[in-house]
Design a protein around this motif. Structure first.
Motif, mmCIF file in Angstrom:
data_model
loop_
_atom_site.group_PDB
_atom_site.id
_atom_site.type_symbol
_atom_site.label_atom_id
_atom_site.label_comp_id
_atom_site.label_asym_id
_atom_site.label_seq_id
_atom_site.Cartn_x
_atom_site.Cartn_y
_atom_site.Cartn_z
ATOM 1 N N VAL A 75 43.812 67.767 61.068
ATOM 2 C CA VAL A 75 45.048 68.327 61.614
ATOM 3 C C VAL A 75 45.044 69.820 61.307
ATOM 4 O O VAL A 75 44.525 70.265 60.287
ATOM 5 N N GLY A 76 45.610 70.578 62.248
ATOM 6 C CA GLY A 76 45.709 72.021 62.080
ATOM 7 C C GLY A 76 47.016 72.511 62.652
ATOM 8 O O GLY A 76 47.758 71.763 63.297
ATOM 9 N N LYS A 77 47.309 73.794 62.446
ATOM 10 C CA LYS A 77 48.601 74.350 62.861
ATOM 11 C C LYS A 77 48.378 75.517 63.812
ATOM 12 O O LYS A 77 47.618 76.436 63.527
ATOM 13 N N ILE A 107 48.455 70.160 65.461
ATOM 14 C CA ILE A 107 47.594 69.501 66.445
ATOM 15 C C ILE A 107 46.627 68.569 65.720
ATOM 16 O O ILE A 107 46.262 68.803 64.574
ATOM 17 N N LEU A 108 46.244 67.527 66.421
ATOM 18 C CA LEU A 108 45.294 66.561 65.891
ATOM 19 C C LEU A 108 43.944 66.803 66.532
ATOM 20 O O LEU A 108 43.844 66.986 67.749
ATOM 21 N N GLU A 112 44.566 76.567 59.147
ATOM 22 C CA GLU A 112 44.830 75.602 58.083
ATOM 23 C C GLU A 112 44.372 74.192 58.461
ATOM 24 O O GLU A 112 45.063 73.206 58.202
ATOM 25 N N CYS A 113 43.217 74.076 59.071
ATOM 26 C CA CYS A 113 42.684 72.764 59.456
ATOM 27 C C CYS A 113 42.264 71.996 58.209
ATOM 28 O O CYS A 113 41.646 72.557 57.305
ATOM 29 N N CYS A 115 39.108 71.328 65.584
ATOM 30 C CA CYS A 115 40.404 71.888 65.213
ATOM 31 C C CYS A 115 40.388 73.423 65.340
ATOM 32 O O CYS A 115 41.290 74.015 65.928
ATOM 33 N N ARG A 116 39.340 74.027 64.817
ATOM 34 C CA ARG A 116 39.221 75.497 64.880
ATOM 35 C C ARG A 116 39.018 75.992 66.310
ATOM 36 O O ARG A 116 39.515 77.053 66.686
#
Length: 171
Positions: free
Chosen positions: A122-124, A130-131, A156-157, A149-150
């Motif tokens: 998960v990241g922001k 987001i997943l 912040e993944c 994610c990146r």
């Protein structure tokens, strides 16, 4: 008489060249028991001589194994099932586990694999989470989830579902 001595010494010398290594001191050597040279070895100590190992090239059919992850966006809950005999069974079990853990909110399968591993991160992005998911060989799924994610631009993944593998084993 000289002739007899010469003949006798000649015959004696022939006998010296016909020495058998399995007789005399060597016949009592216990390390020779396994080769059958030592007649003093009992049947308990005698083992068969080394045998040749032959490997055959045989195709073995191994049934595939499946894994799936299901996610509830309402409850932000993820759950999965691994080592299932069919894709349908893996998806159904993942959804069932997700719904049980998210107090019966709707869950959706987000990734499935056959004879491989999977993970989720998960990241922001701004204020929204987001997943991301990733699959692959053992040791690769978590890194693939973080890379996904990146790629989506998240910061912040972090891993929220550690790597789970469904890989058949030969017994």
């Amino acid at each position: 008489m000289k002739k007899m001595i010469v003949i006798f010494l000649g015959l004696l010398s022939f006998n010296a060249y016909a020495y058998d290594a399995t007789r005399g001191a060597l016949q009592n050597d216990p390390t020779l028991c396994q080769y059958g040279y030592n007649p003093n070895c009992g049947s308990k100590n005698r083992s068969a001589p080394p045998t040749e190992i032959i490997y055959y090239n045989v195709d073995v059919k191994v049934p595939p194994l499946f894994a799936a992850l299901a996610f509830s966006s309402q409850a932000s809950h993820i759950a999965g099932a691994a080592n299932q005999d069919s894709l349908d069974m893996a998806k159904k079990k993942a959804i069932k586990k997700c719904q049980e853990g998210s107090h019966n909110t709707p869950c959706k399968v987000v990734i499935w694999v056959k004879n491989a591993c999977l993970a989720a991160a998960v990241g922001k992005i701004k204020e929204k989470y987001i997943l991301s998911t990733g699959g692959g060989d053992p040791g690769e799924a978590e890194e693939n989830a973080l890379q996904d994610c990146r790629k989506q631009g998240a910061k912040e993944c972090r891993i929220i579902q550690p790597e789970v593998c469904s890989i058949p084993e030969l017994n």
